[in-house]
Design an enzyme around this catalytic site. Sequence first.
Site, PDB file in Angstrom:
ATOM      1  N   THR A  81       0.835  -1.189   0.000  1.00  0.00           N
ATOM      2  CA  THR A  81       0.000   0.000   0.000  1.00  0.00           C
ATOM      3  C   THR A  81       0.874   1.245   0.000  1.00  0.00           C
ATOM      4  O   THR A  81       2.064   1.194   0.280  1.00  0.00           O
ATOM      5  CB  THR A  81      -0.915   0.051   1.243  1.00  0.00           C
ATOM      6  OG1 THR A  81      -0.090  -0.005   2.409  1.00  0.00           O
ATOM      7  CG2 THR A  81      -1.878  -1.105   1.289  1.00  0.00           C
ATOM      8  N   SER A  95     -13.482  -5.751   4.485  1.00  0.00           N
ATOM      9  CA  SER A  95     -12.503  -6.025   5.544  1.00  0.00           C
ATOM     10  C   SER A  95     -11.113  -5.697   5.033  1.00  0.00           C
ATOM     11  O   SER A  95     -10.644  -6.294   4.065  1.00  0.00           O
ATOM     12  CB  SER A  95     -12.560  -7.496   5.962  1.00  0.00           C
ATOM     13  OG  SER A  95     -11.516  -7.806   6.859  1.00  0.00           O
ATOM     14  N   GLY A 149       1.880  -2.461   4.433  1.00  0.00           N
ATOM     15  CA  GLY A 149       2.396  -3.733   4.923  1.00  0.00           C
ATOM     16  C   GLY A 149       1.362  -4.707   5.421  1.00  0.00           C
ATOM     17  O   GLY A 149       1.663  -5.549   6.278  1.00  0.00           O
TER      18      GLY A 149
END
Length: 463
Positions: free
Chosen positions: A328, A389, A411
């Site tokens: 990310t 989620s 991460g």
Amino acid sequence: MNRSVEQWQLKKNAISSEGGIVACQNWLAAAVGSDVLALGGNAVDAAVASAFSLNALEPWMSGLGGSGYIVIWLAKDNRAFAIDFQGVLPKAIDRENYPLDPSIPNSIMGYHGVRNSANTLGFHSITVPGAVAGLSKAQKEFGNLNFDRVLNSAILLAERGLPINWFTNLQIALEARDLSNFADTSAIYLPGGFPPQPEQCIDLGRLAKTLRKLSDNGPDEFYTGSVAELMVKDLQKGGSKITLEDFENYEAQFVEPLCYEYRGSNLYTPGGTSGGVRLNESLKHIERHLDLNVPFGAHTYETYAAALDTAFVSHKKRYGKVEKHGCTSHISSVDSEGNMVALTCTLLGRFGSKVVLPQTGILMNNAVSYFDPRAGFPTSMDGGKRINSSNMCPVICVNNGEAKFSVGASGANQIIPCITQIVSFLLDYKFSLEQAFNMPRIDANGDDMICVDSDLDDLTVSH
């Protein structure tokens, strides 16, 4: 503990500015945001500009083909806002295309492997991306500048091409085998069949032209215009179930931010589908069990480990899994008026699905792997379902009506441990920002192993 291995000491110094600051994993992307502040943009303009520039700076992490969350603190309104721009499954997705295969390792999200790794690699692993909708929605609602000015640097960077340094070379090399499975992707990232050598810029195909179309025609071009049509043609040619209707129906959503009061400050995170729930559960445990009369040390990290384990076990009970891996990008920004942004976006896996759509140059996500290929679970695959989620957890801390810090991380399942400890360092121990970010941390997520920074002392590790 074996300390006979090479250890790099990487520390960054804190900086200050009355005109605002942008922090990002890529320094050039941060510079893009800083330039936007200098042009009269606010924290939202700056963060969005930085995010778009990442398409040409760290495309393996995030980009037009990805998704994410943004949290915004507006100083004049004394209020936090959050936008969910997570990916959505195609309406026509068929679970029969993802049969379980015990010979395939579990997916990056911890689910059972499926035949041909269809949920993590290739056209069947792609969801309808939300990045353009979410970033443009935030910028339109709260920014100062026109959309085309915010995109200008991203276009110029894409026209120049991806700069190759040792780290970029490493990222490409790590995924070279899977990247080589797709001709259009390989043509960009594996010129001549090998990872490109440093000290050059490589052409990013039609990405710059796509960004320019968005600049000229507005962000709706991505979902209802010619860009959407070209993307759907390429997607369906590769076997994806995504239709033009799926693009047209996509919407980034305002969500009520989660707000947790901790040590007299309010911590704002995105809604319940983000990592905010686990962050709050971890901090509740710390608030109950951390004895601040005991000096910082072994007791501190022991409390952190127990708090994180508790939160991750609870999360696994809710959703039946714990995310393992992922890539990310996080951006934090603040402007001279006190507005603050925390923005996290992703392709999920490194280089996402590994698919570059040839007619637009867009590298696509592999966010189908957010969903369980089995029926009957909260995260099971269902047509048109939104990702519900995620580990992503952008956070803004506010005290007495003033934004104090913005923080986030990359991460996958390491995000929550990282943020939890930084928040505690800042609010429990009153460390400076520089101290907090350079402190050694641990990683605990409800399994049988705790990872510790090699800088921790032996007494702490033995606990």
